[in-house]
Design an enzyme around this catalytic site. Structure first.
Site, PDB file in Angstrom:
ATOM      1  N   CYS A  31       0.662  -1.061   0.035  1.00 43.52           N
ATOM      2  CA  CYS A  31       0.046   0.100  -0.046  1.00 43.52           C
ATOM      3  C   CYS A  31       0.927   1.261   0.034  1.00 43.52           C
ATOM      4  O   CYS A  31       1.814   1.253   0.298  1.00 43.52           O
ATOM      5  CB  CYS A  31      -0.835   0.072   1.353  1.00 43.52           C
ATOM      6  SG  CYS A  31      -2.047  -1.333   0.983  1.00 43.52           S
ATOM      7  N   TYR A 170      -5.404 -13.405  -4.118  1.00 48.99           N
ATOM      8  CA  TYR A 170      -5.097 -12.704  -2.961  1.00 48.99           C
ATOM      9  C   TYR A 170      -5.659 -13.313  -1.721  1.00 48.99           C
ATOM     10  O   TYR A 170      -6.799 -13.091  -1.642  1.00 48.99           O
ATOM     11  CB  TYR A 170      -4.952 -11.122  -3.114  1.00 48.99           C
ATOM     12  CG  TYR A 170      -4.775 -10.442  -1.809  1.00 48.99           C
ATOM     13  CD1 TYR A 170      -3.822 -10.861  -0.964  1.00 48.99           C
ATOM     14  CD2 TYR A 170      -5.177  -9.255  -1.680  1.00 48.99           C
ATOM     15  CE1 TYR A 170      -3.337  -9.920   0.317  1.00 48.99           C
ATOM     16  CE2 TYR A 170      -4.712  -8.419  -0.585  1.00 48.99           C
ATOM     17  CZ  TYR A 170      -3.989  -8.726   0.452  1.00 48.99           C
ATOM     18  OH  TYR A 170      -3.476  -7.998   1.479  1.00 48.99           O
ATOM     19  N   HIS A 173      -3.357 -11.422   4.893  1.00 47.02           N
ATOM     20  CA  HIS A 173      -3.572 -10.127   5.795  1.00 47.02           C
ATOM     21  C   HIS A 173      -4.866 -10.109   6.675  1.00 47.02           C
ATOM     22  O   HIS A 173      -5.298  -9.150   6.978  1.00 47.02           O
ATOM     23  CB  HIS A 173      -3.304  -8.879   4.907  1.00 47.02           C
ATOM     24  CG  HIS A 173      -1.990  -8.616   4.342  1.00 47.02           C
ATOM     25  ND1 HIS A 173      -1.617  -8.495   3.087  1.00 47.02           N
ATOM     26  CD2 HIS A 173      -0.696  -8.673   5.273  1.00 47.02           C
ATOM     27  CE1 HIS A 173      -0.315  -8.442   3.132  1.00 47.02           C
ATOM     28  NE2 HIS A 173       0.221  -8.442   4.102  1.00 47.02           N
ATOM     29  N   ASP A 266       2.927  -9.165   9.381  1.00 49.55           N
ATOM     30  CA  ASP A 266       3.583  -9.290   7.998  1.00 49.55           C
ATOM     31  C   ASP A 266       4.628  -7.986   8.024  1.00 49.55           C
ATOM     32  O   ASP A 266       5.654  -8.049   7.577  1.00 49.55           O
ATOM     33  CB  ASP A 266       2.618  -9.294   6.851  1.00 49.55           C
ATOM     34  CG  ASP A 266       3.348  -9.379   5.388  1.00 49.55           C
ATOM     35  OD1 ASP A 266       4.434  -9.914   5.470  1.00 49.55           O
ATOM     36  OD2 ASP A 266       2.712  -8.795   4.469  1.00 49.55           O
TER      37      ASP A 266
END
Ligand code: ADP
Ligand code: SF4
Length: 684
Positions: A31, A170, A173, A266
């Site tokens: 991001c 994906y 997270h 992460d």
């Protein structure tokens, strides 16, 4: 083989399905607070990484449909064809410099509150959304899942049209619908998508197959998968279901991008996880299960470690988000055997904070990050001087060091003078606190560069007065003299000083930073700064003296609330509780007498007290700007920068140092014009 040939293995091309990566450096999706709102800035930032030698450059998560709307966060968006031109800017820029462009398609399920689209979110089951919004996500029915597959496929086709070479499915997270289907905590379905692992993995298998069918002729299909949630038996574990998922899907994706979940695990900060490669104990099994290439992350900045991971068959690609932000030219520097020039990430998560605040990315180590388009800044290049000049930089903290580095690169004669014995300013001092050792990299890399330059003179133990500065007769003076923490308790919650301080031992944060430790007496840390420092000091003192009574008082409703933006708040509070620090929230300190501080409840005004032998107020800073006015009066060409101008983060000081060097000798009109470019939405 010579010593330097050892890095050649990092520059071998690697096939990913139908495409070829030129080397093993892989910028995984991250991001950046730009996304669909700031497409030109986004494209220029990613393009810079391609220029710096990364073989693959990825987007952040890209919402595939308005039912996955992450507003107010500025993530990537590929809802329909109208999003293609903005994404094209990125793929063109990345291709121009020989890299592959990857896009992380995402549907965020109950993680998306859809605050802009106002479409009720879908999830595995009826459940609250993550974003703290009262509208719940609803259970996806059969038609929803058919629609979802269709949206994903259509987004993949649009991504191909936009020029992407690698297209992601994906599941990571704790942020995506696909991962939620995998996890029993979220998935209590009794249909063919719930129950057994084969059923819970079904949706991912379908997406991988759909994506390959749709675009697999020319695009590689990557699968980003969090193999472990770091929750022990309460979540997915690499040794159990994490491995089983990889076994079930082994050769279906063209590439495995594996990590741990959630985001705070992460992207763990060095404060709580200093080790390079800390995810490998979880991810390293993956290569033994699949024949497809594997990438993973873990703050990799050391070339020797990278080589050993490839040679030992642990990873095929060196994955990086933060190391690529701190140094977009990391691959090129390794290729050119300039490893000492690598600007290593310090793991502070200021980059993450910008995304969490919905603004363009910034970085403590790399002041040009996020400024590639709007200011035209390049991390390795700066304009040469227009004319000779001797610049005196006063203060060797992050602002002074960065300005000296950049002024020297421009070719000026630079003298840097620092009052203390050692250069580094607040960076050096803060890095002496528990957990912050890696922060010293900010001063180390800059001092190293200054020491290589013939046009730089460095002086330590050299406290300059106005007369000293006048005697230097420099053409220009940069004052980067920092700031001092207030000791009177004035801060954001109260503009009144704490009463009774004269009769109490007060240690300022500066005292602690310079190594002072309180006697074995009750310590009250009063945090009205509410950022990170008071929490670090509490931890530092608690680690040093386990028997010391430490009371942490704050008007906020939790410890160090700002650190929520850096994904640390829970860990900070957990650490203080584990170290037996007593936490008192919602109270200001108003006075102190007879060995007790009086506190006032911020809601009711009720007054209570607690024992206090030493008070450490962490509230506000006062700029050290006393030299400035005198120099102005003497008609000296002078600028005040960094904490001496307006106290802020270390990242702000570095940025200010960079800015002053960029703008030096530019005429005022040019500087004003360079302010920065803005992205204005088109009407219609
Ligand atoms: P910043 O974050 O803005 O770089 P710092 O507080 O980290 O600020 O660094 C400021 C540095 O300036 C400190 O190391 C301090 O010792 C030094 N300094 C302050 N006043 C003077 C002075 N008059 N002469 C030389 N050095 C100074
Ligand atoms: Fe690393 Fe901090 Fe820069 Fe993020 S802001 S890339 S964590 S140095």
């Amino acid at each position: 083989m010579t010593l330097t040939d050892q890095y050649d293995v990092l520059f071998e091309p690697v096939r990913i399905g139908p495409v070829m990566a030129r080397n093993r450096f892989y910028q995984v999706p991250h991001c950046c607070g730009m996304g669909h709102l700031r497409p030109q800035a986004h494209a220029a930032m990613r393009r810079m990484k391609a220029m710096g030698g990364w073989a693959v450059v990825s987007t952040e998560e890209a919402e595939i449909h308005p039912s996955s709307d992450l507003s107010p966060y500025a993530e990537q968006r590929i809802w329909d064809k109208r999003d293609i031109p903005a994404l094209r800017l990125m793929t063109d820029g990345v291709h121009e410099h020989g890299a592959l462009a990857a896009i992380e398609l995402a549907h965020n399920g109950s993680h998306a509150a859809n605050l802009y689209s106002r479409i009720p979110s879908i999830a595995t089951s009826h459940m609250a959304t993550d974003i703290g919004f009262s509208q719940q996500a609803r259970r996806a029915g059969k038609k929803d899942l058919r629609d979802f597959r269709q949206w994903h496929k259509a987004a993949a086709l649009r991504a191909k049209e936009a020029g992407f070479d690698i297209i992601y499915v994906y599941a990571g997270h704790r942020m995506t619908l696909t991962q939620q289907f995998l996890l029993p905590q979220f998935n209590d379905r009794t249909d063919e998508y719930g129950g057994s692992l084969e059923n819970r993995v079904r949706l991912i298998r379908e997406l991988l197959e759909d994506t390959k069918d749709a675009v697999g002729d020319t695009c590689a299909v990557a699968f980003r998968f969090a193999v472990d949630e770091m929750l022990g038996s309460d979540g997915m574990q690499a040794a159990e279901e994490g491995r089983a998922v990889v076994e079930l899907l082994a050769d279906l994706p063209d590439l495995w991008d594996v990590n741990v979940s959630d985001w705070s695990n992460d992207s763990m900060t060095t404060r709580f996880q200093p080790d390079e490669g800390y995810q490998l104990p979880y991810t390293s099994f993956v290569k033994s299960v699949t024949s497809k290439p594997v990438v993973s992350v873990g703050k990799f900045t050391s070339p020797d470690k990278m080589v050993s991971m490839v040679k030992d068959g642990v990873l095929d690609f060196i994955g990086a988000a933060r190391p690529s932000i701190a140094d977009p030219f990391l691959p090129q520097k390794i290729q050119q055997r300039r490893t000492d020039d690598i600007r290593e990430c310090i793991g502070c998560n200021i980059c993450v904070a910008s995304d969490n605040l919905g603004v363009s990315i910034r970085c403590t180590q790399n002041p040009t990050m996020g400024e590639e388009w709007r200011r035209g800044w390049h991390p390795e290049k700066i304009a040469l001087k227009a004319a000779d000049a001797h610049v005196l930089v006063v203060g060797g903290g992050p602002a002074g060091l960065e300005s000296a580095v950049q002024l020297a690169r421009r070719g000026y004669q630079v003298t840097l003078s620092e009052a203390k014995q050692t250069l580094g300013g607040r960076v050096l001092m803060e890095s002496g606190l528990h957990g912050l050792a890696a922060w010293k990299r900010v001063s180390d890399i800059r001092i190293y560069e200054l020491q290589q330059q013939a046009n730089v003179s460095l002086y330590t133990e050299s406290l300059l007065t106005v007369d000293d500065i006048l005697e230097f007769n420099a053409d220009h003076v940069v004052l980067a003299t920092g700031s001092r923490w207030r000791t009177d308790g004035v801060g954001r919650s109260s503009r009144n000083a704490i009463a009774g301080l004269d009769n109490t031992q007060v240690l300022s944060p500066d005292d602690i930073l310079q190594g002072a430790l309180p006697d074995n007496t009750p310590v009250v840390i009063y945090d009205d700064d509410q950022c990170y420092l008071a929490g670090v000091i509490a931890e530092h003192l608690a680690v040093h003296n386990k028997k010391q009574r430490i009371v942490f008082v704050t008007p906020a409703s939790c410890v160090s609330p700002w650190t929520d933006h850096t994904l640390e708040q829970q860990r900070v509070q957990q650490s203080l509780l584990t170290h037996n620090v007593e936490i008192i929230t919602g109270k200001t300190v108003t006075s102190i007498n007879d060995g007790k501080v009086q506190m006032q409840c911020v809601y009711t005004g009720a007054v209570t007290s607690v024992d206090c032998g030493v008070l450490i107020p962490v509230t506000e800073r006062t700029p050290t700007d006393n030299l400035y006015e005198s120099l102005v009066q003497q008609n000296i060409s002078v600028e005040l920068i960094g904490d001496a101008y307006a106290p802020g983060l270390i990242a702000d000081a570095v940025y200010a140092g960079h800015m002053v060097a960029r703008n030096f000798q530019e005429d005022e009109q040019h500087v004003a014009a360079l302010q920065f470019l803005r992205e204005i939405p088109a009407l219609g």
